[in-house]
Each structure stands twice: as structure tokens, then as C-alpha cells.
Design a protein around this motif. Structure first.
Motif, PDB file in Angstrom:
ATOM      1  N   LYS A 116       0.850  -1.201   0.000  1.00 46.33           N
ATOM      2  CA  LYS A 116       0.000   0.000   0.000  1.00 46.33           C
ATOM      3  C   LYS A 116       0.879   1.242   0.000  1.00 46.33           C
ATOM      4  N   PHE A 117       0.605   2.152  -0.942  1.00 43.13           N
ATOM      5  CA  PHE A 117       1.213   3.480  -0.997  1.00 43.13           C
ATOM      6  C   PHE A 117       0.158   4.470  -0.505  1.00 43.13           C
ATOM      7  N   TYR A 118       0.495   5.315   0.452  1.00 42.89           N
ATOM      8  CA  TYR A 118      -0.521   6.223   0.976  1.00 42.89           C
ATOM      9  C   TYR A 118       0.103   7.506   1.506  1.00 42.89           C
ATOM     10  N   ASN A 119      -0.668   8.577   1.433  1.00 42.35           N
ATOM     11  CA  ASN A 119      -0.358   9.834   2.098  1.00 42.35           C
ATOM     12  C   ASN A 119      -1.672  10.459   2.531  1.00 42.35           C
ATOM     13  N   VAL A 120      -1.671  11.702   2.938  1.00 43.98           N
ATOM     14  CA  VAL A 120      -2.876  12.315   3.471  1.00 43.98           C
ATOM     15  C   VAL A 120      -3.947  12.487   2.400  1.00 43.98           C
TER      16      VAL A 120
ATOM     17  N   ARG B  94      -4.228  10.480  -0.739  1.00 39.38           N
ATOM     18  CA  ARG B  94      -4.654   9.361  -1.568  1.00 39.38           C
ATOM     19  C   ARG B  94      -3.990   8.067  -1.130  1.00 39.38           C
ATOM     20  N   GLU B  95      -4.461   6.966  -1.705  1.00 35.08           N
ATOM     21  CA  GLU B  95      -3.994   5.635  -1.306  1.00 35.08           C
ATOM     22  C   GLU B  95      -4.098   4.687  -2.498  1.00 35.08           C
ATOM     23  N   TYR B  96      -3.061   3.863  -2.681  1.00 34.73           N
ATOM     24  CA  TYR B  96      -3.060   2.816  -3.701  1.00 34.73           C
ATOM     25  C   TYR B  96      -2.645   1.508  -3.035  1.00 34.73           C
ATOM     26  N   GLU B  97      -3.344   0.428  -3.338  1.00 32.91           N
ATOM     27  CA  GLU B  97      -2.988  -0.871  -2.772  1.00 32.91           C
ATOM     28  C   GLU B  97      -2.975  -1.914  -3.892  1.00 32.91           C
ATOM     29  N   VAL B  98      -1.914  -2.721  -3.942  1.00 31.68           N
ATOM     30  CA  VAL B  98      -1.764  -3.742  -4.978  1.00 31.68           C
ATOM     31  C   VAL B  98      -1.328  -5.052  -4.328  1.00 31.68           C
ATOM     32  N   GLN B  99      -1.361  -6.110  -5.122  1.00 24.55           N
ATOM     33  CA  GLN B  99      -0.979  -7.441  -4.656  1.00 24.55           C
ATOM     34  C   GLN B  99       0.091  -8.015  -5.587  1.00 24.55           C
ATOM     35  N   THR B 100       1.073  -8.712  -5.006  1.00 21.25           N
ATOM     36  CA  THR B 100       2.129  -9.301  -5.831  1.00 21.25           C
ATOM     37  C   THR B 100       1.617 -10.540  -6.558  1.00 21.25           C
ATOM     38  N   ASP B 101       2.280 -10.818  -7.692  1.00 25.65           N
ATOM     39  CA  ASP B 101       1.916 -12.004  -8.455  1.00 25.65           C
ATOM     40  C   ASP B 101       2.695 -13.215  -7.953  1.00 25.65           C
TER      41      ASP B 101
ATOM     42  N   VAL C  11       0.995   5.682  -9.838  1.00 25.11           N
ATOM     43  CA  VAL C  11       0.894   6.644  -8.744  1.00 25.11           C
ATOM     44  C   VAL C  11       1.157   8.042  -9.289  1.00 25.11           C
ATOM     45  N   VAL C  12       0.766   9.046  -8.505  1.00 23.36           N
ATOM     46  CA  VAL C  12       1.069  10.426  -8.871  1.00 23.36           C
ATOM     47  C   VAL C  12       2.423  10.802  -8.276  1.00 23.36           C
ATOM     48  N   ASP C  13       2.922  11.918  -8.710  1.00 25.60           N
ATOM     49  CA  ASP C  13       4.258  12.357  -8.301  1.00 25.60           C
ATOM     50  C   ASP C  13       4.169  13.064  -6.947  1.00 25.60           C
ATOM     51  N   GLU C  14       4.025  12.276  -5.890  1.00 27.23           N
ATOM     52  CA  GLU C  14       3.938  12.803  -4.530  1.00 27.23           C
ATOM     53  C   GLU C  14       4.721  11.902  -3.582  1.00 27.23           C
ATOM     54  N   ILE C  15       4.998  12.405  -2.405  1.00 28.49           N
ATOM     55  CA  ILE C  15       5.684  11.610  -1.388  1.00 28.49           C
ATOM     56  C   ILE C  15       4.681  10.678  -0.723  1.00 28.49           C
ATOM     57  N   PHE C  16       5.070   9.414  -0.559  1.00 30.87           N
ATOM     58  CA  PHE C  16       4.198   8.409   0.031  1.00 30.87           C
ATOM     59  C   PHE C  16       4.914   7.684   1.163  1.00 30.87           C
ATOM     60  N   ASP C  17       4.102   7.114   2.061  1.00 30.06           N
ATOM     61  CA  ASP C  17       4.572   6.049   2.940  1.00 30.06           C
ATOM     62  C   ASP C  17       4.179   4.734   2.286  1.00 30.06           C
ATOM     63  N   ILE C  18       4.999   3.694   2.508  1.00 30.07           N
ATOM     64  CA  ILE C  18       4.722   2.383   1.941  1.00 30.07           C
ATOM     65  C   ILE C  18       4.614   1.382   3.081  1.00 30.07           C
ATOM     66  N   VAL C  19       3.582   0.541   3.036  1.00 34.82           N
ATOM     67  CA  VAL C  19       3.488  -0.574   3.964  1.00 34.82           C
ATOM     68  C   VAL C  19       3.295  -1.834   3.130  1.00 34.82           C
ATOM     69  N   ALA C  20       4.049  -2.896   3.480  1.00 35.69           N
ATOM     70  CA  ALA C  20       3.966  -4.163   2.748  1.00 35.69           C
ATOM     71  C   ALA C  20       3.878  -5.295   3.751  1.00 35.69           C
ATOM     72  N   GLY C  21       3.109  -6.333   3.407  1.00 37.60           N
ATOM     73  CA  GLY C  21       2.965  -7.457   4.319  1.00 37.60           C
ATOM     74  C   GLY C  21       2.334  -8.651   3.633  1.00 37.60           C
ATOM     75  N   ALA C  22       2.459  -9.802   4.271  1.00 37.15           N
ATOM     76  CA  ALA C  22       1.845 -11.040   3.792  1.00 37.15           C
ATOM     77  C   ALA C  22       1.681 -11.961   4.984  1.00 37.15           C
ATOM     78  N   TRP C  23       0.688 -12.870   4.898  1.00 33.83           N
ATOM     79  CA  TRP C  23       0.489 -13.799   6.004  1.00 33.83           C
ATOM     80  C   TRP C  23       1.716 -14.713   6.115  1.00 33.83           C
ATOM     81  N   GLY C  24       2.231 -14.852   7.349  1.00 36.98           N
ATOM     82  CA  GLY C  24       3.463 -15.603   7.593  1.00 36.98           C
ATOM     83  C   GLY C  24       4.667 -14.701   7.678  1.00 36.98           C
ATOM     84  N   TYR C  25       4.461 -13.393   7.514  1.00 35.78           N
ATOM     85  CA  TYR C  25       5.554 -12.417   7.574  1.00 35.78           C
ATOM     86  C   TYR C  25       5.105 -11.205   8.392  1.00 35.78           C
ATOM     87  N   ARG C  26       6.071 -10.544   8.974  1.00 41.00           N
ATOM     88  CA  ARG C  26       5.799  -9.292   9.683  1.00 41.00           C
ATOM     89  C   ARG C  26       5.819  -8.149   8.671  1.00 41.00           C
TER      90      ARG C  26
END
Length: 545
Positions: free
Chosen positions: A464-468, A470-477, A486-501
Motif C-alpha cells: 500500500k502506498f498512501y499519504n494524506v 490518496r492511497e493505492y494498494e496492490v498485490q504481488t503475483d 501513482v502520482v508524483d507525490e511523497i508516500f509512505d509504503i506498507v507491505a505485508g503477507a500472512w506468515g511475515y511481519r
């Protein structure tokens, strides 16, 4: 900067605060107990009175000098949180929703010298139920002197119809519309509008034959808890409230009972999302005068019921927003034009309104690329009065303010460039402003999610890419890869999967020439920052999540 300010306003609801305007305090009288509803009365000499309910009594104040209300009577009764009152000729009728008062009848014919009263508590028959009348939640008296009791202790607690013209102290029961519980009722020209709260709807009845009410139509309101309803003067629009947190005053086109249509809904934008509850709305000369518990009295211009605009307010409650404290009732029908308001904690308010017509702004928003309508565009007029509306699926928007003059209007949507334009707004007039928005330029980002332990690809991971803004969320293949626009802005990124922190990367500036590699540590953790695909199943009667 404008973009950030609007977001801050939306998220807190407190940037501008709840200001008093176009309603001026004339006087205030505290009572020595918790208050409830309020109504007005005018004697044969033209002197106006305020009638206010309390926990254990009905209080009557002379407004001969509105700046100094004078209590002329205090009629004791059963202890009840709910008292409602209406007037007819020289009598006032009061209901309570607990205790054993039946129908309190107050004789005002000798006011201010004396005020007398009786309690009408007959045995009434409603369907198969024959019971002494003890309580009713509310009542209404129509233009012909028929009294409609709502939510009494008989039958299904529907509507009981009384004749009070033959003998005002000894009403005659004519019939009952007892389909379901009615919390409130309004009647005009032999049409009865019952607020059937538990059914979540308003019910419309033909009561031209008072001995045989006939159900005509009904409509579920927005929050399924229809508390009160009031009719426009032309009888084509019904305005309703749902007594729920964050609910609205709603406008319904009832000109065709076979096709009742929703027109608009209103709530004060300053306290949006803070749990404020609408209570009772009343229609008067094209305006709605509504009591909102912790927001006080709000006047809304309803001459265009498809675009309800706030044009006045007075807050009687200084405490926190939300809940059932504050303003219970508002009465706008005194010949002087004064508005009466009741606050549960601080008593009776006499207010001088300045009724102004809204300056309306309406139009359609489309894409500059393909001309298609844009849904969800926030429209904000830069003015001293807080305001905010959002375009619908057709791209249309309707908004307005109580002011007139030249203003800057801001249009924003997360997928489009912010657009500002200056326009002139005039009181009582509709300014049409159609705009086209340019899409925000996006570029594609690519990357992969791998195990920190051995660098192996992690399939079906969430990113997930997000800031105040907008937000985009995708899934790996299957190869652990992802890509997104995404647009040209600064984002925070959070990534995760079951079995991982999951892991977080802050202040990331997107670079289309860089492949993002994110490593995850093995382990089990889910704080629901991402949707990892949980489902719920079971047949437990409670406790399931």
C-alpha cells in the motif's frame, strides 16, 4: 495548501467551529430541572407565551417583554424525560411518555390572572385493547381542531384521533391508525404524516374520514429511525429527521405517492462525523428551523429542497459534540417572528432570527479528457461560513452559503488537478458553474516483495502506498512482483503477507526508473493495516467477528 486545509477541516470537523449567526439571543431562562420540548401560545390580547416542558412540570412564560420572560404558571405532573405540547384556541395540550398523566389540558382563557388544568385519563379502546390512557410520546393538532396522539400506551402505539372542538376539556376519541408505533405526527389538509420510528419510515395516511384512516404510502428514511416529519407549505415536500448520530435532515418529494423521491440531505458541516444528532425540524416560510442536540438551533433555506443550505445558527450547548445533551426543541411560529428554543441543561431561549435567502451554486463537473462526469468531487466555497458538498454520479453538485458577493471556489478530487475559479453569488439566486478537471499525471512503479531470510519471492503480498491525500494498494503475483500507477507525490509504503511481519517505509519519493525491493521478516502478525484476506464464518449467536 488549500488542498491540505480542506482535508484537515474534513478530518477534524473543528477547523472553523460552530459559530452563531443570523440568530441573536434576546433572553434566556434556566429552569430547575432537565428540560425537554417547547411550544408557543398567543392570548386574546396578542401577548405571546413560551410553553416549555421539564422533567416534572410544564412551565409557562409570558413574553410581553421578550427580554425578560415572566413565569405565569408551573403545572406539575409525572416525572418524565419526554414532554410535548401543542396549543388550540385557548387551551394547551401536553403529553408525557412516562408516568400516569394521560393528556394534560391547560386552560389559558384567563391568563395571566389564572391558569387552570385537568388531566384527561379515560379508558380508550384501540383494536382489542381497552386501557386507561396514561402516556403518549407526542401529539399534533391540525387546522380543524383534531388532535392526534402518537405513541400512547394502547394497542400497537400508533395514532389516536381526537375531536377537541366539541368540548376542549373532554376530547372525543374518533378512531386510531394503529399499524405500528408512531413516535411523532404531523397533519395538514386531511393527510397525516406519521414518524414510524421503529419501522424506520414515515407513513402517509388519508384521514379525511376521521373514523377510518387509510394508509397511502410510506418511505424508509436515511438512517432507518424516522423521528419527526414536517410538510412544506405547498405540500409537495416532506422534511424528516432520524434521531441517530451523524444523521441528517432529509427532503422528500411526495408530490406523487407512487414515486416518492429523495431530494437532498443536510447536516452542519462544522461538526460532521462528530456524532451530532438531529431532533426536530419545522418548516416555516421556506425555511427549516431544526433543533440539533449539541449543535443548537440551525436555520436552513429550504426554498430549493434539492439544495438545503444553512443560513443561521445559535448553539445552546457549550459542551462536547455528540449525544443527547443540548437543544431539544425549536419553535418558529410566534407572530413576532421570535424563535423559541429549549435546552435540556440551560432552559428556555428566546431568539431573534434574521432570515436570509441562500446564495446557490450549482453545476456539473466533467473530465477535460473525455467529457465524462466525475463523481466524488469536493466543492468548497472560500467564505467565512463553512461549507462543503460533493458531486454525484452524474457529476452534478449543489451547494451554497448565506453570504453574497465574489468568492473563490475550489474543486478537488484525488485523481484530478485542483481547480479554482472566482465567481459571484447572489442571495436567493442560483449561479450555474460547470467545470472541467484535468487528470493528474501518473507514472508506473514496479517492484517485488521478497523474504528477508533467503530472498525468495513472496506471492500474494499486499503493498500500500498512501499519504494524506490518496492511497493505492496492490498485490504481488506468483513471482512476488507488483506494479501500479501513482502520482508524483511523497508516500509512505506498507507491505505485508500472512506468515511475515509487515514493514513500513516512510517519505518515499517515487522514481519510475527504480525498482522497489522490499524484504519481509518471517513471523505472524496482522494489525489490519492491510487486507490479508481474513474471512468470518460460524453460527454463534453472538461474539463472532
Amino acid at each position: 495548501m488549500r488542498f491540505i486545509l480542506i482535508l484537515a477541516f474534513l478530518s477534524t470537523g473543528l477547523l472553523f467551529g460552530q459559530d452563531n449567526f443570523n440568530l441573536t439571543l434576546v433572553s434566556q431562562v434556566e429552569i430547575d430541572e432537565t428540560g425537554n420540548d417547547v411550544w408557543g401560545y398567543v392570548d386574546q390580547d396578542g401577548v405571546e407565551y413560551a410553553i416549555m416542558g421539564g422533567q416534572t412540570a410544564t412551565y409557562i412564560y409570558s413574553l410581553k417583554d421578550p427580554s425578560m420572560p415572566l413565569k405565569v404558571a408551573e403545572v406539575p405532573g409525572s416525572s418524565s424525560t419526554w414532554r410535548d405540547m401543542k396549543s388550540w384556541n385557548d387551551h394547551i395540550y401536553v403529553t408525557t411518555d412516562s408516568g400516569n398523566d394521560g393528556l394534560l389540558i391547560i386552560d389559558m382563557s384567563a391568563v395571566p390572572d389564572s391558569v387552570t388544568h385537568t388531566f384527561w385519563k379515560p379508558v380508550l379502546e384501540v383494536g382489542m385493547d381497552s386501557t386507561t390512557l396514561r402516556t403518549c410520546h407526542n401529539l399534533y393538532i391540525d387546522e380543524n381542531g383534531f388532535c392526534y396522539l402518537a405513541g400512547c400506551n394502547l394497542g400497537a402505539r400508533g395514532i389516536i384521533i381526537l375531536d377537541i372542538t366539541t368540548d376542549p376539556k373532554n376530547p372525543i376519541m374518533l378512531s386510531a391508525a394503529d399499524i405500528t408505533y408512531s413516535h411523532d405526527v404531523y397533519v395538514k389538509n386531511d393527510r397525516m404524516y406519521a414518524s414510524e420510528l421503529n419501522a424506520g419510515r414515515f407513513g402517509i395516511y388519508d384521514v379525511s374520514d376521521k373514523t377510518n384512516p387509510v394508509y397511502l404510502a410510506g418511505q424508509i428514511t436515511g438512517f432507518d429511525f424516522t423521528h419527526n416529519a414536517w410538510l412544506s407549505d405547498d405540500e409537495t415536500t416532506l422534511f424528516t429527521t432520524d434521531e441517530r448520530s451523524n444523521a441528517f435532515v432529509e427532503a422528500w418529494d411526495i408530490s406523487d405517492l407512487n414515486d416518492i423521491r429523495f431530494l437532498d440531505k443536510f447536516q452542519p458541516v462544522e461538526t460532521r462525523g462528530l456524532g451530532v444528532i438531529p431532533h426536530n425540524t419545522h418548516y416555516h416560510d421556506g425555511y427549516l428551523v431544526t433543533s440539533w442536540y449539541t449543535d443548537g438551533v440551525v436555520i436552513t433555506d429550504a426554498t430549493k429542497p434539492d439544495n438545503l443550505v444553512k443560513v443561521g445558527a445559535y448553539d445552546t450547548w457549550a459542551g462536547p459534540d455528540g449525544g443527547f445533551n443540548g437543544c431539544w426543541g425549536a419553535y418558529p411560529y410566534l407572530p413576532s417572528g421570535l424563535v423559541l428554543a429549549s435546552d435540556r441543561a440551560t432552559g428556555l431561549y428566546v431568539l431573534q432570527p434574521n432570515y436570509v435567502r441562500a446564495s446557490y451554486l450549482e453545476g456539473r463537473i466533467t473530465s477535460a479528457v473525455d467529457g465524462l462526469p466525475i463523481n466524488g468531487v469536493q466543492v468548497y466555497i472560500e467564505a467565512s461560513q463553512p461549507n462543503l458538498k460533493v458531486s454525484d454520479a452524474t457529476g452534478e453538485y449543489r451547494t451554497g452559503i448565506a453570504e453574497s458577493g465574489s468568492f473563490t471556489v475550489i474543486f478537488r478530487h484525488p485523481d484530478y488537478e485542483i481547480f479554482t475559479i472566482d465567481t459571484t453569488l447572489a442571495s436567493g439566486e442560483v449561479t450555474i458553474l460547470d467545470v472541467q478537471l484535468d487528470e493528474i499525471q501518473k507514472f508506473r512503479l514496479a517492484g517485488s516483495i521478497v523474504s528477508e531470510e533467503d530472498g525468495s519471492a513472496i506471492a500474494n503480498a499486499r503493498v500500500k502506498f498512501y499519504n494524506v491525500d490518496r492511497e493505492y494498494e496492490v498485490q504481488t503475483d506468483a513471482a512476488g512482483a507488483f506494479n501500479t500507477e501513482v502520482v508524483d507525490e511523497i508516500f509512505d509504503i506498507v507491505a505485508g503477507a500472512w506468515g511475515y511481519r509487515h514493514t513500513v517505509r516512510t517519505d518515499y519519493m517515487p522514481d519510475p526508473n527504480e525498482e522497489i525491493i522490499i524484504e519481509l521478516e518471517q513471523g505472524y502478525m496482522d494489525d489490519f493495516v492491510l487486507d490479508l484476506g481474513w474471512t468470518v464464518a460460524g453460527d454463534a449467536p453472538r461474539g463472532i467477528w
